[in-house]
Design an enzyme around this catalytic site. Structure first.
Site, PDB file in Angstrom:
ATOM      1  N   PHE A 123      51.998  32.017  33.171  1.00 35.71           N
ATOM      2  CA  PHE A 123      51.729  33.369  33.669  1.00 35.71           C
ATOM      3  C   PHE A 123      52.279  33.414  35.093  1.00 35.71           C
ATOM      4  O   PHE A 123      51.747  32.741  35.974  1.00 35.71           O
ATOM      5  CB  PHE A 123      50.207  33.563  33.649  1.00 35.71           C
ATOM      6  N   GLU A 127      53.690  34.967  44.077  1.00 34.28           N
ATOM      7  CA  GLU A 127      54.926  34.732  44.836  1.00 34.28           C
ATOM      8  C   GLU A 127      54.522  34.275  46.231  1.00 34.28           C
ATOM      9  O   GLU A 127      53.370  34.464  46.636  1.00 34.28           O
ATOM     10  CB  GLU A 127      55.721  36.037  44.963  1.00 34.28           C
ATOM     11  N   GLY A 131      50.077  36.739  46.925  1.00 30.78           N
ATOM     12  CA  GLY A 131      48.996  35.881  46.417  1.00 30.78           C
ATOM     13  C   GLY A 131      47.823  36.772  46.088  1.00 30.78           C
ATOM     14  O   GLY A 131      47.780  37.393  45.021  1.00 30.78           O
ATOM     15  N   ARG A 243      39.375  34.612  34.382  1.00 30.17           N
ATOM     16  CA  ARG A 243      38.278  34.242  35.297  1.00 30.17           C
ATOM     17  C   ARG A 243      37.066  33.700  34.535  1.00 30.17           C
ATOM     18  O   ARG A 243      36.316  32.880  35.067  1.00 30.17           O
ATOM     19  CB  ARG A 243      37.936  35.447  36.181  1.00 30.17           C
ATOM     20  N   ARG A 268      21.153   2.827  41.205  1.00 30.16           N
ATOM     21  CA  ARG A 268      21.403   2.384  42.583  1.00 30.16           C
ATOM     22  C   ARG A 268      20.054   2.100  43.265  1.00 30.16           C
ATOM     23  O   ARG A 268      19.215   3.002  43.399  1.00 30.16           O
ATOM     24  CB  ARG A 268      22.166   3.467  43.333  1.00 30.16           C
ATOM     25  N   GLN A 279      12.308  11.549  46.903  1.00 28.51           N
ATOM     26  CA  GLN A 279      12.271  13.005  46.717  1.00 28.51           C
ATOM     27  C   GLN A 279      13.549  13.678  47.245  1.00 28.51           C
ATOM     28  O   GLN A 279      13.982  14.707  46.700  1.00 28.51           O
ATOM     29  CB  GLN A 279      11.037  13.565  47.426  1.00 28.51           C
ATOM     30  N   HIS A 338      26.110   9.498  45.814  1.00 31.62           N
ATOM     31  CA  HIS A 338      26.808   8.215  45.644  1.00 31.62           C
ATOM     32  C   HIS A 338      27.022   7.493  46.978  1.00 31.62           C
ATOM     33  O   HIS A 338      27.452   6.331  46.988  1.00 31.62           O
ATOM     34  CB  HIS A 338      28.179   8.429  44.980  1.00 31.62           C
ATOM     35  N   GLU A 363      43.272  32.177  40.227  1.00 27.77           N
ATOM     36  CA  GLU A 363      42.863  33.364  39.447  1.00 27.77           C
ATOM     37  C   GLU A 363      41.985  34.288  40.294  1.00 27.77           C
ATOM     38  O   GLU A 363      41.075  34.943  39.781  1.00 27.77           O
ATOM     39  CB  GLU A 363      42.241  32.947  38.112  1.00 27.77           C
ATOM     40  N   GLU A 367      36.800  35.577  47.633  1.00 25.60           N
ATOM     41  CA  GLU A 367      36.808  36.869  48.337  1.00 25.60           C
ATOM     42  C   GLU A 367      37.293  37.982  47.388  1.00 25.60           C
ATOM     43  O   GLU A 367      36.751  39.090  47.384  1.00 25.60           O
ATOM     44  CB  GLU A 367      37.708  36.774  49.584  1.00 25.60           C
TER      45      GLU A 367
HETATM   46  N1  CAA Z   1      41.741  46.125  34.426  1.00 33.70           N
HETATM   47  C1  CAA Z   1      42.579  47.171  34.289  1.00 33.70           C
HETATM   48  N2  CAA Z   1      43.115  47.826  35.361  1.00 33.70           N
HETATM   49  C2  CAA Z   1      42.774  47.392  36.590  1.00 33.70           C
HETATM   50  C3  CAA Z   1      41.908  46.311  36.793  1.00 33.70           C
HETATM   51  C4  CAA Z   1      41.369  45.669  35.643  1.00 33.70           C
HETATM   52  N3  CAA Z   1      40.548  44.648  35.767  1.00 33.70           N
HETATM   53  N4  CAA Z   1      41.772  46.085  38.107  1.00 33.70           N
HETATM   54  C5  CAA Z   1      42.511  47.026  38.725  1.00 33.70           C
HETATM   55  N5  CAA Z   1      43.116  47.805  37.802  1.00 33.70           N
HETATM   56  C6  CAA Z   1      43.977  48.954  38.056  1.00 33.70           C
HETATM   57  C7  CAA Z   1      43.201  50.026  38.818  1.00 33.70           C
HETATM   58  O1  CAA Z   1      42.521  50.872  37.934  1.00 33.70           O
HETATM   59  C8  CAA Z   1      44.316  50.748  39.539  1.00 33.70           C
HETATM   60  O2  CAA Z   1      44.936  51.620  38.604  1.00 33.70           O
HETATM   61  P1  CAA Z   1      45.656  52.997  39.016  1.00 33.70           P
HETATM   62  O3  CAA Z   1      47.031  52.645  39.411  1.00 33.70           O
HETATM   63  O4  CAA Z   1      45.653  53.799  37.771  1.00 33.70           O
HETATM   64  O5  CAA Z   1      44.878  53.589  40.140  1.00 33.70           O
HETATM   65  C9  CAA Z   1      45.286  49.630  39.861  1.00 33.70           C
HETATM   66  O6  CAA Z   1      45.025  48.577  38.948  1.00 33.70           O
HETATM   67  C10 CAA Z   1      45.177  49.109  41.274  1.00 33.70           C
HETATM   68  O7  CAA Z   1      43.849  48.658  41.479  1.00 33.70           O
HETATM   69  P2  CAA Z   1      43.320  48.282  42.926  1.00 33.70           P
HETATM   70  O8  CAA Z   1      43.574  49.447  43.861  1.00 33.70           O
HETATM   71  O9  CAA Z   1      41.928  47.800  42.783  1.00 33.70           O
HETATM   72  O10 CAA Z   1      44.333  47.109  43.333  1.00 33.70           O
HETATM   73  P3  CAA Z   1      44.535  46.342  44.683  1.00 33.70           P
HETATM   74  O11 CAA Z   1      45.983  46.326  44.997  1.00 33.70           O
HETATM   75  O12 CAA Z   1      43.578  46.812  45.720  1.00 33.70           O
HETATM   76  O13 CAA Z   1      44.212  44.819  44.267  1.00 33.70           O
HETATM   77  C11 CAA Z   1      42.864  42.914  43.838  1.00 33.70           C
HETATM   78  C12 CAA Z   1      43.019  44.451  43.832  1.00 33.70           C
HETATM   79  C13 CAA Z   1      41.529  42.695  43.175  1.00 33.70           C
HETATM   80  C14 CAA Z   1      42.873  42.308  45.224  1.00 33.70           C
HETATM   81  C15 CAA Z   1      44.013  42.289  42.987  1.00 33.70           C
HETATM   82  O14 CAA Z   1      45.247  42.403  43.644  1.00 33.70           O
HETATM   83  C16 CAA Z   1      43.748  40.833  42.650  1.00 33.70           C
HETATM   84  O15 CAA Z   1      43.043  40.548  41.701  1.00 33.70           O
HETATM   85  N6  CAA Z   1      44.339  39.914  43.445  1.00 33.70           N
HETATM   86  C17 CAA Z   1      44.242  38.496  43.165  1.00 33.70           C
HETATM   87  C18 CAA Z   1      45.379  38.061  42.305  1.00 33.70           C
HETATM   88  C19 CAA Z   1      45.064  36.824  41.549  1.00 33.70           C
HETATM   89  O16 CAA Z   1      43.977  36.637  41.037  1.00 33.70           O
HETATM   90  N7  CAA Z   1      46.055  35.973  41.422  1.00 33.70           N
HETATM   91  C20 CAA Z   1      45.923  34.795  40.635  1.00 33.70           C
HETATM   92  C21 CAA Z   1      47.268  34.318  40.225  1.00 33.70           C
HETATM   93  S1  CAA Z   1      47.371  33.668  38.620  1.00 33.70           S
HETATM   94  C22 CAA Z   1      46.636  32.167  38.666  1.00 33.70           C
HETATM   95  O17 CAA Z   1      46.020  31.769  39.592  1.00 33.70           O
HETATM   96  C23 CAA Z   1      46.778  31.411  37.380  1.00 33.70           C
HETATM   97  C24 CAA Z   1      46.679  29.966  37.527  1.00 33.70           C
HETATM   98  O18 CAA Z   1      47.276  29.334  38.353  1.00 33.70           O
HETATM   99  C25 CAA Z   1      45.845  29.234  36.584  1.00 33.70           C
END
Ligand code: CAA
Length: 380
Positions: A123, A127, A131, A243, A268, A279, A338, A363, A367
């Site tokens: 996935f 970038e 992040g 998540r 231990r 305790q 430990h 993911e 925050e």
């Molecule tokens: N389901 C469907 N749509 C969603 C949604 C959800 N859960 N969350 C948001 N949306 C939609 C909103 O409805 C909105 O839609 P419209 O365009 O119609 O208005 C749009 O997305 C934008 O939503 P936000 O304004 O809430 O978006 P934002 O830019 O403020 O970002 C954020 C919100 C929660 C910070 C998001 O950017 C985020 O989750 N960031 C973290 C990214 C992340 O988790 N990265 C992980 C990388 S992958 C990984 O880690 C895999 C690995 O290595 C194992």
């Protein structure tokens, strides 16, 4: 809510535990040292049906529910969190999204081999400059006739080095911000697609984390997943599911650390008695066990919501937030119980302590989970 596990869920626990105890735990320290999950173990997960655990049987998956998936992730994470994330990414971030947004042709061509575990998925959202601010994508996809030309670099991509199929996010229209992001299915071997730097990490060291580079990479229009501009929503939906898996992974790491801490506390001896008689140690163990139980219930709650077809963003974020912070707390205490031994590599709590940290970061950081929870509360 009925919390009694079904026979099928118990069967999955047994299968996952057997695999974890026999094939994974004995080599977990070596994998951590070498920085690699052996391909043979990925094949074994495929044979057990774990790489398509939640994919419906009609697409060649095992058709199990999300609670079963969480149980399997927890059991495997108890042995090795890095092995578990291979399975988690495949199920939640790749298969689930192909099932939800794929055309019949895309499901036949890509979901089937992924669900069978014949192919591995990745996935590619993150970038260097995108992040937490996932919408700040710099990778571009320009439509030219019957294909898109993709340019850009993704980094920190789990499974990136060996994935056969990558779900890639790129800007098709920068002027639209997050509504200008689209999702593409890119196959390994496509000209212009290569892998770059492999990361050396603090924890989950055996998990492959690497850079993916796209240079004038041509991807057929038929490989766009969903509509143009739907990519951000697709990514967020994938992460909701992901998540829950990371929450289950955190519960597994924490449970393993508690199990080792209890065993150590029983054997231990200091001041003439096992340290578990003190305790100070008992209260640590009690807090650790209570928090793990609460985390597990939050993970199951999110899984049940998902399976009921309800919105589960808030519950998934609550589960990941709480479980990952519990994993941090529990592994810290396990090292403490430990004493000096916990700081040494011969004792697995040292690895659990390092592995736990990533669950608070990938993911979506803790925050981000708080942002998602709060925004859902204010919408309700
Ligand atoms: N389901 C469907 N749509 C969603 C949604 C959800 N859960 N969350 C948001 N949306 C939609 C909103 O409805 C909105 O839609 P419209 O365009 O119609 O208005 C749009 O997305 C934008 O939503 P936000 O304004 O809430 O978006 P934002 O830019 O403020 O970002 C954020 C919100 C929660 C910070 C998001 O950017 C985020 O989750 N960031 C973290 C990214 C992340 O988790 N990265 C992980 C990388 S992958 C990984 O880690 C895999 C690995 O290595 C194992």
């Amino acid at each position: 809510m009925d919390l009694k596990l079904t026979e099928e869920q118990e069967m999955i626990r047994k299968m996952a535990r057997e695999f974890a105890e026999k094939e994974v735990a004995p080599i977990a320290a070596e994998m951590d040292e070498k920085g690699e999950v052996p391909f043979a173990n990925i094949r074994k997960m495929a044979e057990l049906g774990f790489l398509g655990l939640t994919t419906p049987e009609e697409y060649g998956g095992a058709g199990m529910d999300t609670v079963s998936y969480c149980i399997a992730i927890e059991e495997i994470s108890k042995a090795c969190a890095a092995t578990a994330i291979v399975m988690a990414v495949q199920n939640s971030l790749v298969n689930y999204i192909l099932l939800k947004f794929g055309t019949d042709e895309q499901k036949d061509k890509y979901l089937r081999p992924l669900a069978a575990g014949d192919k591995i998925g990745a996935f590619a959202l993150t970038e260097p400059g995108a992040g937490t601010d996932a919408a700040a994508q710099q990778t571009t996809a320009v439509l030219q006739g019957d294909h898109y030309v993709i340019n850009g670099t993704k980094h920190f991509i789990t499974n990136g080095g060996f994935a056969d199929i990558v779900l890639l996010f790129a800007m098709t229209d920068k002027s639209k911000g997050h509504r200008g992001i689209s999702c593409f299915i890119v196959e390994k071997g496509t000209p212009g697609f290569s892998t770059g730097k492999h990361e050396h990490k603090m924890g989950i060291r055996a998990s492959d984390t690497c850079e993916l580079i796209f240079e004038d990479c041509k991807v057929p229009v038929a490989n766009r997943l969903g509509q143009e501009g739907e990519g951000f929503k697709i990514a967020m939906m994938a992460l909701d599911a992901g998540r829950i898996g990371v929450g289950a992974q955190a519960v597994g790491i924490a449970q393993a650390a508690l199990d080792k801490a209890i065993a150590h506390a029983k054997t231990r001896v200091q001041f003439g008695q096992p340290i578990g008689q003190f305790q100070a140690i008992q209260f640590m163990l009690a807090d650790m066990a209570t928090q793990i139980e609460a985390a597990r219930l939050l993970v199951y709650n999110a899984a049940l919501k998902k399976d009921a077809g309800e919105r589960f963003s808030k519950e998934a974020s609550m589960a990941k937030l709480f479980a990952s912070e519990v994993a941090g707390f529990v592994t810290t205490k396990a090292v403490q119980i430990h004493g000096g031994y916990g700081y040494m590599k011969e004792y697995p709590v040292e690895r659990y302590f390092r592995d736990a940290k990533i669950t608070e970061i990938y993911e979506g950081t803790s925050e981000v989970q708080r942002m998602v929870i709060a925004s859902n509360l204010l919408k309700e």
